[in-house]
Design a protein around this motif. Structure first.
Motif, PDB file in Angstrom:
ATOM      1  N   LYS A 151     -14.196   2.871 -10.035  1.00 20.69           N
ATOM      2  CA  LYS A 151     -13.983   1.466  -9.508  1.00 20.69           C
ATOM      3  C   LYS A 151     -14.795   0.716  -8.930  1.00 20.69           C
ATOM      4  O   LYS A 151     -15.909   0.937  -8.178  1.00 20.69           O
ATOM      5  N   VAL A 152     -14.692  -1.113  -9.312  1.00 22.76           N
ATOM      6  CA  VAL A 152     -15.723  -1.751  -9.040  1.00 22.76           C
ATOM      7  C   VAL A 152     -14.810  -2.754  -8.263  1.00 22.76           C
ATOM      8  O   VAL A 152     -14.163  -3.549  -8.815  1.00 22.76           O
ATOM      9  N   LYS A 153     -14.962  -2.814  -6.603  1.00 23.67           N
ATOM     10  CA  LYS A 153     -14.093  -3.466  -6.403  1.00 23.67           C
ATOM     11  C   LYS A 153     -12.928  -2.499  -6.592  1.00 23.67           C
ATOM     12  O   LYS A 153     -12.034  -2.274  -5.977  1.00 23.67           O
ATOM     13  N   SER A 154     -12.143  -4.895  -6.969  1.00 24.06           N
ATOM     14  CA  SER A 154     -10.514  -4.631  -6.890  1.00 24.06           C
ATOM     15  C   SER A 154     -10.704  -4.297  -8.715  1.00 24.06           C
ATOM     16  O   SER A 154      -8.832  -3.435  -8.326  1.00 24.06           O
ATOM     17  N   ALA A 155     -11.614  -3.884  -9.163  1.00 28.84           N
ATOM     18  CA  ALA A 155     -11.542  -3.347 -11.060  1.00 28.84           C
ATOM     19  C   ALA A 155     -11.020  -2.078 -11.567  1.00 28.84           C
ATOM     20  O   ALA A 155     -12.055  -1.365 -10.463  1.00 28.84           O
ATOM     21  N   ASP A 156     -10.126  -1.641 -11.555  1.00 29.70           N
ATOM     22  CA  ASP A 156      -9.996  -0.449 -12.789  1.00 29.70           C
ATOM     23  C   ASP A 156     -11.151  -0.546 -13.833  1.00 29.70           C
ATOM     24  O   ASP A 156     -10.367  -1.453 -14.984  1.00 29.70           O
ATOM     25  N   ASN A 216      -9.071  -3.307 -16.407  1.00 31.48           N
ATOM     26  CA  ASN A 216      -7.933  -4.131 -15.913  1.00 31.48           C
ATOM     27  C   ASN A 216      -6.745  -3.851 -16.870  1.00 31.48           C
ATOM     28  O   ASN A 216      -6.150  -4.356 -17.030  1.00 31.48           O
TER      29      ASN A 216
END
Length: 450
Positions: A151-156, A216
């Motif tokens: 997970k990078v901040k809100s990104a999968d 994402n």
């Protein structure tokens, strides 16, 4: 996280060595994956038969072939392709030893696969093939993967590594050369003599390691490099180490793509490139190399309609600049011989009624700069070839409903290739009254997997 990823990448190398060492008894890829996932072939493949992937199939590959609904499934499969082939004019000389100038029946190939996911982070697609025309075994497509999800901040983000033996074989869109249309061919069919290097010349004669990020389920970024294994190893694996030759150092490869749902389907647009220096024919005597710079754009769209009909479009453009310094030195040609360009355009569209019976129409066009040294066998000294391919096929068991069991699947089809140009001309292409249309080819095939 760094230590964990490092351990997993080390594991990939161990897995690669293990799989290569047992590659002789490999078996069928698509049925093995279907058994592992519990999904029908239609879930992952347009028309219910590979290799054209649906968005579900793309996700499966990008996630390292790891999706599994059963605790254990046999990771082996087999595939057979046989065909009848007729050209508009007999081929002289015949297309291969022990075959006639025309009206040939052939066992085109028998392939064995080792294919499956191993835990949450590793997967493999390994193919060995018997060429029924050449009557010889060789290693075929290889794609070993290690993946991890972060997970990078809100990104999968799915991070992956692919160890493979053909540039673009790791790609999940059916726009690039390794998995582009036509999906089945025969080496008995006449084919143009010139194509960009990236259109398959390095398949099974190179090894590459690329890393990718799938963000994402929309943005795809990939980079890596390819090199040449030893000539002795390639010969033992049934590949010709002299064609096209040995890569000098490493050849960088890069790929970007964007995928998004649009209307009833999924749209993809992307770009790709590779930069290669080669010692042609393993000849190092000139101290020079042949340089190839390949740049391309691609796009695709696939949609499943409410009535279960499926249509798809795939397209690519590839530009190649060649600096054939070594080849021209070996030919004792002047400096004007070395610089050449090629442009290659491919587009295909398919419509599958109820995801079973399909019609595909495709066009191809390869053009390039004239060169009286490199293309001396062509009357016009140009490499230009173009034409269309039309294919009608049926896949009765794509829903995994075969009376022989879920693992059995087959496709039967008829394919016609019509040339408008062949090796530089439409008419009198060889100076002996040969026309491009002489190479028009009718092929009827059966393709089965278990």
């Amino acid at each position: 996280m760094r230590a964990s990823i490092g351990q997993r990448l080390a594991g990939l190398c161990v897995l690669a060595l293990a799989i290569v060492s047992i590659s002789a008894p490999q078996a069928g890829a698509v049925p093995a994956f279907a058994a592992q996932t519990g999904l029908a072939c239609q879930a992952c493949h347009v028309g219910g038969f590979g290799p054209q992937l649906t968005p579900t199939g793309r996700e499966f590959k990008l996630n390292g072939y790891t999706l599994r609904t059963k605790s254990f499934s046999v990771p082996f499969s087999a595939m057979v392709v046989a065909s009848y082939l007729r050209t508009q004019q007999p081929q002289n000389p015949p297309p291969a030893p022990n075959f006639s100038p025309n009206d040939n029946f052939a066992l085109d190939q028998v392939s064995l696969f080792f294919a499956g996911g191993f835990g949450d982070h590793f997967g493999a697609f390994v193919q060995g093939t018997y060429d029924g025309v050449a009557e010889a075994w060789h290693w075929d497509n290889l794609d070993l993967r290690a993946v991890d999800k972060i997970k990078v901040k809100s990104a999968d983000v799915t991070l992956g590594l692919s160890l493979n033996n053909a540039p673009t074989v790791q790609d999940v869109w059916n726009t690039l050369p390794a998995w582009g249309y036509p999906y089945t061919t025969s080496t008995l069919a006449p084919a143009p003599s010139t194509s960009p290097l990236l259109n398959g010349a390095l398949a099974q004669t190179s090894m590459g390691l690329t890393g990718y990020a799938w963000i994402n389920s929309e943005y795809y970024l990939e980079a890596g490099a390819y090199w040449s294994p030893g000539a002795g190893l390639l010969s033992d694996l049934g590949a010709d180490p002299t064609s096209p030759g040995s890569i000098a150092g490493g050849a960088p490869y890069a790929r970007i793509a964007y995928q998004h749902d649009v209307g009833p389907g999924t749209l993809e647009v992307g770009a790709y490139g590779m930069w290669t220096q080669i010692h042609p024919g393993l000849d190092f005597s000139t101290g020079m190399t042949d340089g190839y710079a390949d740049y391309g754009l691609d796009g695709s769209y696939v949609a499943t309609l409410p009535n279960t009909d499926v249509f798809s479009v795939n397209a690519r453009f590839l530009h190649e600049h060649q600096s054939l310094n070594a080849t021209c030195a070996l030919l004792e040609a002047d400096s004007t011989c070395a610089s050449n360009t090629l442009n290659d355009v491919r587009i295909d569209g398919s419509y599958y009624w109820r995801d079973k019976i399909g019609l595909t129409v495709a066009g191809f066009d390869t053009t390039g700069s004239a060169n009286p040294i490199i293309y001396a066998a062509n009357r016009t000294f140009k490499p230009d070839s173009s034409g269309v391919i039309v294919q009608l096929d049926g896949t009765p068991f794509g829903a995994s409903n075969s009376p022989l069991g879920r693992r059995f699947n087959t496709r039967v089809g008829i394919q016609y290739t019509a040339y408008t140009q062949f090796n530089g001309a439409s008419q009198n292409r060889d100076g002996l009254s040969g026309n491009a249309s002489d190479n028009n080819t009718l092929r009827v095939f059966i393709w089965a997997a278990y």
